[in-house]
Design a protein around this motif. Structure first.
Motif, PDB file in Angstrom:
ATOM      1  N   GLY A  12      26.827  36.540  40.614  1.00  0.00           N
ATOM      2  CA  GLY A  12      27.355  37.756  39.987  1.00  0.00           C
ATOM      3  C   GLY A  12      28.866  37.841  40.115  1.00  0.00           C
ATOM      4  O   GLY A  12      29.567  38.234  39.180  1.00  0.00           O
ATOM      5  N   MET A  13      29.382  37.438  41.289  1.00  0.00           N
ATOM      6  CA  MET A  13      30.832  37.466  41.504  1.00  0.00           C
ATOM      7  C   MET A  13      31.547  36.515  40.547  1.00  0.00           C
ATOM      8  O   MET A  13      32.629  36.822  40.048  1.00  0.00           O
ATOM      9  CB  MET A  13      31.149  37.068  42.951  1.00  0.00           C
ATOM     10  CG  MET A  13      30.810  38.160  43.954  1.00  0.00           C
ATOM     11  SD  MET A  13      31.129  37.610  45.644  1.00  0.00           S
ATOM     12  CE  MET A  13      31.153  39.222  46.474  1.00  0.00           C
ATOM     13  N   LEU A  14      30.915  35.366  40.300  1.00  0.00           N
ATOM     14  CA  LEU A  14      31.523  34.384  39.393  1.00  0.00           C
ATOM     15  C   LEU A  14      31.446  34.856  37.945  1.00  0.00           C
ATOM     16  O   LEU A  14      32.276  34.485  37.116  1.00  0.00           O
ATOM     17  CB  LEU A  14      30.828  33.018  39.558  1.00  0.00           C
ATOM     18  CG  LEU A  14      31.064  32.347  40.917  1.00  0.00           C
ATOM     19  CD1 LEU A  14      30.199  31.096  41.053  1.00  0.00           C
ATOM     20  CD2 LEU A  14      32.533  32.006  41.113  1.00  0.00           C
ATOM     21  N   ALA A  15      30.433  35.695  37.637  1.00  0.00           N
ATOM     22  CA  ALA A  15      30.267  36.200  36.268  1.00  0.00           C
ATOM     23  C   ALA A  15      31.197  37.382  35.990  1.00  0.00           C
ATOM     24  O   ALA A  15      31.397  37.756  34.827  1.00  0.00           O
ATOM     25  CB  ALA A  15      28.819  36.622  36.036  1.00  0.00           C
ATOM     26  N   ALA A  16      31.750  37.968  37.047  1.00  0.00           N
ATOM     27  CA  ALA A  16      32.521  39.206  36.880  1.00  0.00           C
ATOM     28  C   ALA A  16      33.815  39.057  36.074  1.00  0.00           C
ATOM     29  O   ALA A  16      34.080  39.901  35.217  1.00  0.00           O
ATOM     30  CB  ALA A  16      32.814  39.836  38.244  1.00  0.00           C
ATOM     31  N   PRO A  17      34.639  38.007  36.301  1.00  0.00           N
ATOM     32  CA  PRO A  17      35.912  37.956  35.556  1.00  0.00           C
ATOM     33  C   PRO A  17      35.752  37.985  34.035  1.00  0.00           C
ATOM     34  O   PRO A  17      36.446  38.773  33.376  1.00  0.00           O
ATOM     35  CB  PRO A  17      36.563  36.662  36.055  1.00  0.00           C
ATOM     36  CG  PRO A  17      35.985  36.469  37.426  1.00  0.00           C
ATOM     37  CD  PRO A  17      34.573  36.961  37.331  1.00  0.00           C
ATOM     38  N   PRO A  18      34.821  37.184  33.422  1.00  0.00           N
ATOM     39  CA  PRO A  18      34.678  37.314  31.971  1.00  0.00           C
ATOM     40  C   PRO A  18      34.176  38.695  31.534  1.00  0.00           C
ATOM     41  O   PRO A  18      34.595  39.197  30.476  1.00  0.00           O
ATOM     42  CB  PRO A  18      33.658  36.221  31.603  1.00  0.00           C
ATOM     43  CG  PRO A  18      33.128  35.672  32.864  1.00  0.00           C
ATOM     44  CD  PRO A  18      34.073  36.030  33.953  1.00  0.00           C
ATOM     45  N   ILE A  19      33.326  39.313  32.345  1.00  0.00           N
ATOM     46  CA  ILE A  19      32.847  40.663  31.999  1.00  0.00           C
ATOM     47  C   ILE A  19      34.016  41.646  32.041  1.00  0.00           C
ATOM     48  O   ILE A  19      34.159  42.515  31.185  1.00  0.00           O
ATOM     49  CB  ILE A  19      31.714  41.092  32.963  1.00  0.00           C
ATOM     50  CG1 ILE A  19      30.487  40.200  32.765  1.00  0.00           C
ATOM     51  CG2 ILE A  19      31.352  42.563  32.751  1.00  0.00           C
ATOM     52  CD1 ILE A  19      29.378  40.409  33.780  1.00  0.00           C
ATOM     53  N   SER A  20      34.874  41.473  33.032  1.00  0.00           N
ATOM     54  CA  SER A  20      36.044  42.327  33.166  1.00  0.00           C
ATOM     55  C   SER A  20      36.965  42.185  31.956  1.00  0.00           C
ATOM     56  O   SER A  20      37.435  43.187  31.402  1.00  0.00           O
ATOM     57  CB  SER A  20      36.787  41.954  34.448  1.00  0.00           C
ATOM     58  OG  SER A  20      38.005  42.636  34.520  1.00  0.00           O
ATOM     59  N   GLY A  58      37.087  36.092  46.592  1.00  0.00           N
ATOM     60  CA  GLY A  58      38.288  35.285  46.412  1.00  0.00           C
ATOM     61  C   GLY A  58      38.075  33.843  46.827  1.00  0.00           C
ATOM     62  O   GLY A  58      38.729  32.932  46.325  1.00  0.00           O
ATOM     63  N   LEU A  59      37.138  33.655  47.740  1.00  0.00           N
ATOM     64  CA  LEU A  59      36.830  32.298  48.212  1.00  0.00           C
ATOM     65  C   LEU A  59      35.999  31.543  47.174  1.00  0.00           C
ATOM     66  O   LEU A  59      36.249  30.368  46.905  1.00  0.00           O
ATOM     67  CB  LEU A  59      36.052  32.409  49.532  1.00  0.00           C
ATOM     68  CG  LEU A  59      36.096  31.248  50.515  1.00  0.00           C
ATOM     69  CD1 LEU A  59      37.512  30.904  50.904  1.00  0.00           C
ATOM     70  CD2 LEU A  59      35.295  31.622  51.770  1.00  0.00           C
ATOM     71  N   VAL A  60      35.016  32.219  46.574  1.00  0.00           N
ATOM     72  CA  VAL A  60      34.125  31.506  45.645  1.00  0.00           C
ATOM     73  C   VAL A  60      34.729  31.322  44.250  1.00  0.00           C
ATOM     74  O   VAL A  60      34.438  30.336  43.585  1.00  0.00           O
ATOM     75  CB  VAL A  60      32.709  32.156  45.542  1.00  0.00           C
ATOM     76  CG1 VAL A  60      31.998  32.077  46.875  1.00  0.00           C
ATOM     77  CG2 VAL A  60      32.762  33.574  45.023  1.00  0.00           C
ATOM     78  N   ASP A  61      35.583  32.261  43.812  1.00  0.00           N
ATOM     79  CA  ASP A  61      36.150  32.076  42.458  1.00  0.00           C
ATOM     80  C   ASP A  61      37.549  31.452  42.481  1.00  0.00           C
ATOM     81  O   ASP A  61      38.161  31.265  41.430  1.00  0.00           O
ATOM     82  CB  ASP A  61      36.138  33.397  41.657  1.00  0.00           C
ATOM     83  CG  ASP A  61      37.119  34.427  42.175  1.00  0.00           C
ATOM     84  OD1 ASP A  61      38.001  34.076  42.971  1.00  0.00           O
ATOM     85  OD2 ASP A  61      37.001  35.600  41.770  1.00  0.00           O
ATOM     86  N   GLY A  62      38.025  31.121  43.687  1.00  0.00           N
ATOM     87  CA  GLY A  62      39.288  30.395  43.787  1.00  0.00           C
ATOM     88  C   GLY A  62      40.532  31.269  43.739  1.00  0.00           C
ATOM     89  O   GLY A  62      41.637  30.781  43.943  1.00  0.00           O
ATOM     90  N   SER A  63      40.363  32.598  43.507  1.00  0.00           N
ATOM     91  CA  SER A  63      41.540  33.465  43.410  1.00  0.00           C
ATOM     92  C   SER A  63      42.208  33.669  44.772  1.00  0.00           C
ATOM     93  O   SER A  63      43.351  34.085  44.850  1.00  0.00           O
ATOM     94  CB  SER A  63      41.160  34.819  42.790  1.00  0.00           C
ATOM     95  OG  SER A  63      40.228  35.492  43.608  1.00  0.00           O
TER      96      SER A  63
END
Lengths: 141, 143
Positions: B125-133, A38-43
């Motif tokens: 990987g965490m940043l890539a997850a939302p579009p994959i989701s 949540g910290l790195v993607d801004g959510s």
């Protein structure tokens, strides 16, 4: 070492106490992947301070404790291709599943959450298959 | 107060991970290696962690968190594809390196360059997850 399971139990009780403190004091689930994600993607912008301070404690507190050990080593593989592949899988997987070992495992199972239990079953089986495949069959780790 | 409690909880979590041996990848992979030299430590860690947390959940009934607000609701029991696929991908990576997100952060000070590389890859990987989701949700479910 023969005392490993005792240290495992003691360390586990400390981990569980950390999760209990975070829940009872702040009303929050202690999930490592969610707090960082949540910290790195801004959510998680609305409570970024709480997230950042949790992570600061998580990174800093082991430093003085590690100095009490004669040797402290993660024994992580030196194969950086494996490290990168594993990191990507862990990052994508925990955000898709919305939790990892701490959130789904510790916090989920302890409240008999079906999602936590199912997630734990899947990542344990996948972890076992992964070690079987990459260590015993392919020999890359 | 909320920030102080967060720092304390994070600190306890980090120390617990170190003391339990869970930042040592050989112990994690040893637990997953049921066909090799099996190491049961992780079961003791998980059991030890669930005990105080199970008590804490019982304690939340009819109460409020110390700093105010409300306790989290019981999650939606719907399982869904993301939970199953995500946990499977996570498990594959967990077995491959022996690190999950908590220990990856707790061991940052002594995990060397490899530990830092893992953390950066994990964040990517965490940043890539939302579009994959989103893509997974738009793909029709098999009948």
């Amino acid at each position: 070492m023969e005392q490993d399971w005792i240290w495992g139990l003691v360390g586990g009780l400390i981990i569980g106490s950390a999760a209990a403190l975070f829940l009872l004091a702040n009303g929050r689930i202690m999930g490592a992947s969610g707090l960082l994600g949540g910290l790195v993607d801004g959510s998680g912008r609305s409570n970024w301070q709480e997230r950042a301070l949790f992570i600061a404690g998580l990174v800093l507190a082991p430093i003085p404790v590690a100095s009490l050990y004669t040797e402290v080593d993660t024994h992580l593989t030196s194969n950086l291709a494996v490290v990168v592949a594993a990191g990507l899988l862990v990052g994508i997987g925990t955000r898709l599943a919305n939790g990892c070992t701490s959130g789904h495992g510790v916090c989920g199972i302890s409240r008999f959450s079906l999602r936590g239990i199912v997630a734990t079953v899947f990542y344990l089986i996948a972890g076992g298959v992964s070690v079987l495949l990459f260590k015993h069959l392919l020999g890359v780790i | 107060m909320r920030n102080l409690f967060a720092f304390l909880a994070g600190s306890l979590f980090g120390v617990g991970l170190l003391v339990s041996g869970m930042t040592d990848t050989t112990k994690v992979q040893g637990w997953l290696d049921i066909f090799g030299d099996w190491d049961p430590t992780l079961a003791f860690v998980l059991a030890g962690a669930i005990i105080p947390m199970a008590i804490a959940w019982r304690f939340t009934e009819g109460r409020r968190p110390v700093v105010g607000g409300v306790f989290p609701n019981k999650p939606n029991p719907r399982l869904g594809r993301n939970l199953v696929i995500g946990s499977t991908l996570f498990g594959m990576g967990w077995g491959l390196a022996g690190l999950c997100p908590g220990p990856a952060m707790a061991s940052l000070s002594y995990g060397g360059l490899g530990g830092l590389v893992f953390l950066i890859a994990m964040i990517a990987g965490m940043l890539a997850a939302p579009p994959i989701s989103t893509w997974l949700e738009e793909t029709p479910q098999p009948a």
